[in-house]
Design an enzyme around this catalytic site. Sequence first.
Site, PDB file in Angstrom:
ATOM      1  N   ARG A 290       0.796  -1.230   0.000  1.00  0.00           N
ATOM      2  CA  ARG A 290       0.000   0.000   0.000  1.00  0.00           C
ATOM      3  C   ARG A 290       0.831   1.285   0.000  1.00  0.00           C
ATOM      4  NH1 ARG A 290      -3.934  -0.940   4.830  1.00  0.00           N
ATOM      5  NH2 ARG A 290      -2.547  -2.682   5.282  1.00  0.00           N
TER       6      ARG A 290
ATOM      7  N   GLY B 141       3.208 -16.132   8.442  1.00  0.00           N
ATOM      8  CA  GLY B 141       2.555 -15.629   9.650  1.00  0.00           C
ATOM      9  C   GLY B 141       3.567 -15.114  10.664  1.00  0.00           C
ATOM     10  N   THR B 142       3.055 -14.343  11.626  1.00  0.00           N
ATOM     11  CA  THR B 142       3.945 -13.706  12.609  1.00  0.00           C
ATOM     12  C   THR B 142       4.653 -14.741  13.488  1.00  0.00           C
ATOM     13  OG1 THR B 142       1.975 -13.394  13.989  1.00  0.00           O
ATOM     14  CG2 THR B 142       2.737 -11.483  12.730  1.00  0.00           C
TER      15      THR B 142
ATOM     16  N   TYR C 229       8.250  -4.563  15.755  1.00  0.00           N
ATOM     17  CA  TYR C 229       7.827  -4.517  14.363  1.00  0.00           C
ATOM     18  C   TYR C 229       8.543  -3.378  13.643  1.00  0.00           C
ATOM     19  CZ  TYR C 229       4.476  -7.831  16.033  1.00  0.00           C
ATOM     20  OH  TYR C 229       3.938  -8.951  16.586  1.00  0.00           O
ATOM     21  N   GLY C 230       9.066  -3.687  12.478  1.00  0.00           N
ATOM     22  CA  GLY C 230       9.816  -2.691  11.711  1.00  0.00           C
ATOM     23  C   GLY C 230       8.969  -1.529  11.227  1.00  0.00           C
ATOM     24  N   ASP C 231       7.659  -1.675  11.290  1.00  0.00           N
ATOM     25  CA  ASP C 231       6.784  -0.601  10.826  1.00  0.00           C
ATOM     26  C   ASP C 231       6.010   0.058  11.980  1.00  0.00           C
ATOM     27  OD1 ASP C 231       5.134  -2.714  11.397  1.00  0.00           O
ATOM     28  OD2 ASP C 231       4.046  -2.692   9.500  1.00  0.00           O
TER      29      ASP C 231
ATOM     30  N   GLU D  80      -7.840 -13.145  16.809  1.00  0.00           N
ATOM     31  CA  GLU D  80      -7.722 -12.257  15.655  1.00  0.00           C
ATOM     32  C   GLU D  80      -9.111 -11.824  15.184  1.00  0.00           C
ATOM     33  OE1 GLU D  80      -4.638 -11.080  14.243  1.00  0.00           O
ATOM     34  OE2 GLU D  80      -4.313 -11.786  16.281  1.00  0.00           O
TER      35      GLU D  80
ATOM     36  N   LYS E  62      29.296  31.089  -0.510  1.00  0.00           N
ATOM     37  CA  LYS E  62      29.745  29.691  -0.567  1.00  0.00           C
ATOM     38  C   LYS E  62      31.219  29.614  -0.220  1.00  0.00           C
ATOM     39  CE  LYS E  62      31.990  27.538  -3.387  1.00  0.00           C
ATOM     40  NZ  LYS E  62      32.716  27.059  -4.563  1.00  0.00           N
TER      41      LYS E  62
ATOM     42  N   TYR F  71      27.104  37.598  -5.050  1.00  0.00           N
ATOM     43  CA  TYR F  71      27.595  36.236  -4.942  1.00  0.00           C
ATOM     44  C   TYR F  71      29.021  36.266  -4.415  1.00  0.00           C
ATOM     45  CZ  TYR F  71      29.597  31.723  -5.916  1.00  0.00           C
ATOM     46  OH  TYR F  71      30.257  30.533  -5.763  1.00  0.00           O
TER      47      TYR F  71
HETATM   48  C1  UD1 Z   1      -0.918  -8.713  14.003  1.00  0.00           C
HETATM   49  C2  UD1 Z   1      -1.416  -9.525  15.191  1.00  0.00           C
HETATM   50  C3  UD1 Z   1      -2.638  -8.824  15.780  1.00  0.00           C
HETATM   51  C4  UD1 Z   1      -2.298  -7.410  16.167  1.00  0.00           C
HETATM   52  C5  UD1 Z   1      -1.712  -6.675  14.970  1.00  0.00           C
HETATM   53  C6  UD1 Z   1      -1.193  -5.336  15.389  1.00  0.00           C
HETATM   54  C7  UD1 Z   1      -0.892 -11.838  14.680  1.00  0.00           C
HETATM   55  C8  UD1 Z   1      -1.408 -13.127  14.203  1.00  0.00           C
HETATM   56  N1  UD1 Z   1      -1.765 -10.828  14.753  1.00  0.00           N
HETATM   57  O1  UD1 Z   1      -1.934  -8.770  13.041  1.00  0.00           O
HETATM   58  O2  UD1 Z   1      -3.095  -9.533  16.918  1.00  0.00           O
HETATM   59  O3  UD1 Z   1      -3.449  -6.744  16.630  1.00  0.00           O
HETATM   60  O4  UD1 Z   1      -0.595  -7.401  14.419  1.00  0.00           O
HETATM   61  O5  UD1 Z   1      -0.820  -4.614  14.268  1.00  0.00           O
HETATM   62  O6  UD1 Z   1       0.281 -11.739  15.019  1.00  0.00           O
HETATM   63  N2  UD1 Z   1       5.222 -10.277   9.323  1.00  0.00           N
HETATM   64  C9  UD1 Z   1       6.347 -10.962   8.951  1.00  0.00           C
HETATM   65  N3  UD1 Z   1       6.229 -12.217   8.464  1.00  0.00           N
HETATM   66  C10 UD1 Z   1       5.033 -12.833   8.341  1.00  0.00           C
HETATM   67  C11 UD1 Z   1       3.887 -12.128   8.733  1.00  0.00           C
HETATM   68  C12 UD1 Z   1       4.006 -10.859   9.227  1.00  0.00           C
HETATM   69  O7  UD1 Z   1       7.448 -10.421   9.021  1.00  0.00           O
HETATM   70  O8  UD1 Z   1       5.035 -13.977   7.911  1.00  0.00           O
HETATM   71  C13 UD1 Z   1       5.351  -8.907   9.839  1.00  0.00           C
HETATM   72  C14 UD1 Z   1       4.668  -7.914   8.895  1.00  0.00           C
HETATM   73  O9  UD1 Z   1       5.614  -7.372   8.005  1.00  0.00           O
HETATM   74  C15 UD1 Z   1       4.146  -6.859   9.839  1.00  0.00           C
HETATM   75  C16 UD1 Z   1       3.926  -7.604  11.156  1.00  0.00           C
HETATM   76  O10 UD1 Z   1       4.655  -8.818  11.051  1.00  0.00           O
HETATM   77  O11 UD1 Z   1       5.103  -5.856  10.082  1.00  0.00           O
HETATM   78  C17 UD1 Z   1       2.465  -7.881  11.436  1.00  0.00           C
HETATM   79  O12 UD1 Z   1       1.946  -8.708  10.407  1.00  0.00           O
HETATM   80  P1  UD1 Z   1       0.481  -8.559   9.871  1.00  0.00           P
HETATM   81  O13 UD1 Z   1       0.235  -9.639   8.932  1.00  0.00           O
HETATM   82  O14 UD1 Z   1       0.237  -7.174   9.448  1.00  0.00           O
HETATM   83  O15 UD1 Z   1      -0.351  -8.857  11.194  1.00  0.00           O
HETATM   84  P2  UD1 Z   1      -1.773  -8.332  11.509  1.00  0.00           P
HETATM   85  O16 UD1 Z   1      -2.745  -9.080  10.713  1.00  0.00           O
HETATM   86  O17 UD1 Z   1      -1.808  -6.867  11.441  1.00  0.00           O
END
Ligand code: UD1
Length: 452
Positions: free
Chosen positions: A16, A78-79, A100-102, A151, A348, A363
Amino acid sequence: MNNIHAIILAAGKGTRMNSSKPKVLQTLSDNTLLGHVLVQAKAISQKVHVVYGFGGDQVQQTINDDSINWVEQVEQLGTGHAVAQAMPHIEDDSISLVLYGDVPLIQPQTLGQLINAAEDSGIALLSVILNNPTGYGRIVRHNNIIQAIVEQKDANAEQLEICEANTGIMAVNTQLLKKYLAALNSDNAQGELYLTDIIESAVNDKKIVESIITTDEFEVAGVNDKVQLAELERVFQKNQAVSFMQQGLTLKDPARFDCRGTLNFDQDCEIDINVVIEGDVSLGNNTTIAANCNIKNTKIGNNVVIFPNSVIEDALIGNGASIGPFARIRPEANIGENAKIGNFVEVKKSTIGKGSKVSHLSYVGDTTIGSEVNIGAGVITCNYDGVNKHQTTIEDGAFVGSDTQLIAPVTIGKNATIGAGSTITKDVPDNQLSLSRSKQTTLKNWQRPTKK
Ligand code: UD1
Ligand code: CA
């Protein structure tokens, strides 16, 4: 606190953002999103592991930090799967802190509290109370004791009413974490390995899951698009502005002030609206910066006035100097005490001595100007012959008349005077008037042409 391993999840693509850069390399203030998280992670942990996926080379090159253990997550399953990738690199007898990096604005005090809680209980999560928790995992409690995280996509109607949301940030004893991660399955709405499922495992394991609850939604906010990026930039800037004001800086409007770097200041400094500070900037006592100035990597002394719309970079501005309006002070400019640089003047790689004035439309490049020199309007140092740069020297007390070109290399002597409109190609002696100007003539019988 001992043996803390930070695990930063940064494998997401960030579609996005509509950008060629991975999401975690988007910039907030003067650092990348991941860079902000790294600052906090490094401050609180012994070792930082970054789980990367999309654009891994670009991320590693940009961050360029040998102390980081880069862990690849080939497929984003998945996380829980992401965190599991780091486990082989972390010893059991430690605390794993998941970040989280973001999520760039996480605060060190909060992380400290979370780690303390995990040291006591083995597992602690950071939650946030939200008016609208849509999209987040919900914290399910019974008699106030945490039971699970559900979730959004897996929640029932009752659970969707819960306003306590999971931030995703947690601290867990690594031995426990390894055990619970090994038991994860993808039997859920998204078919992913959810990190959040470790909570239920811990509860079944008779652990009390501790929580730190923040009310600062921005501290735990993730960035998914440019709109959210701008939102967090504002929050960051506002927090910084508040801290500056508490330390005594006067900001005419903190909502219209940006500092993307470090600003140091002594007492009674004032900054007007729409000023952007970058890099390392310091202000002495009683210095004022008027509206619409951009100042980068510059040391500014006491009692300096910077008038509106001035741009200053990599310079030194001495005590009592005045700059602008509409001045451009470029790298390696050294403006002396009580010197004056006026409107539409560019300086400068030059030193301007004490009390000297360059007031209008000039200048000055590759030049050393002594003290109490007056440079008239529109004087140009012609420092460039198309190939090389050459030096101009103007000694103390000299007066250079308006619209003069100084063809470098050239030296103007002490207290010399140069007549207006001169093109100076040779060194000028001390104390005398020099000028190069064709004689003025008048053609007596000349008449204006008339229309045929
Ligand atoms: C996750 C949490 C949710 C929480 C939310 C907060 C889980 C299952 N859910 O959901 O409870 O409320 O964050 O924002 O953990 N990432 C990876 N590798 C993966 C998957 C994700 O590095 O395989 C990283 C993503 O880049 C992101 C972060 O983990 O920065 C969260 O992943 P995302 O899929 O956005 O989780 P949510 O569905 O938002
Ligand atoms: Ca998310």
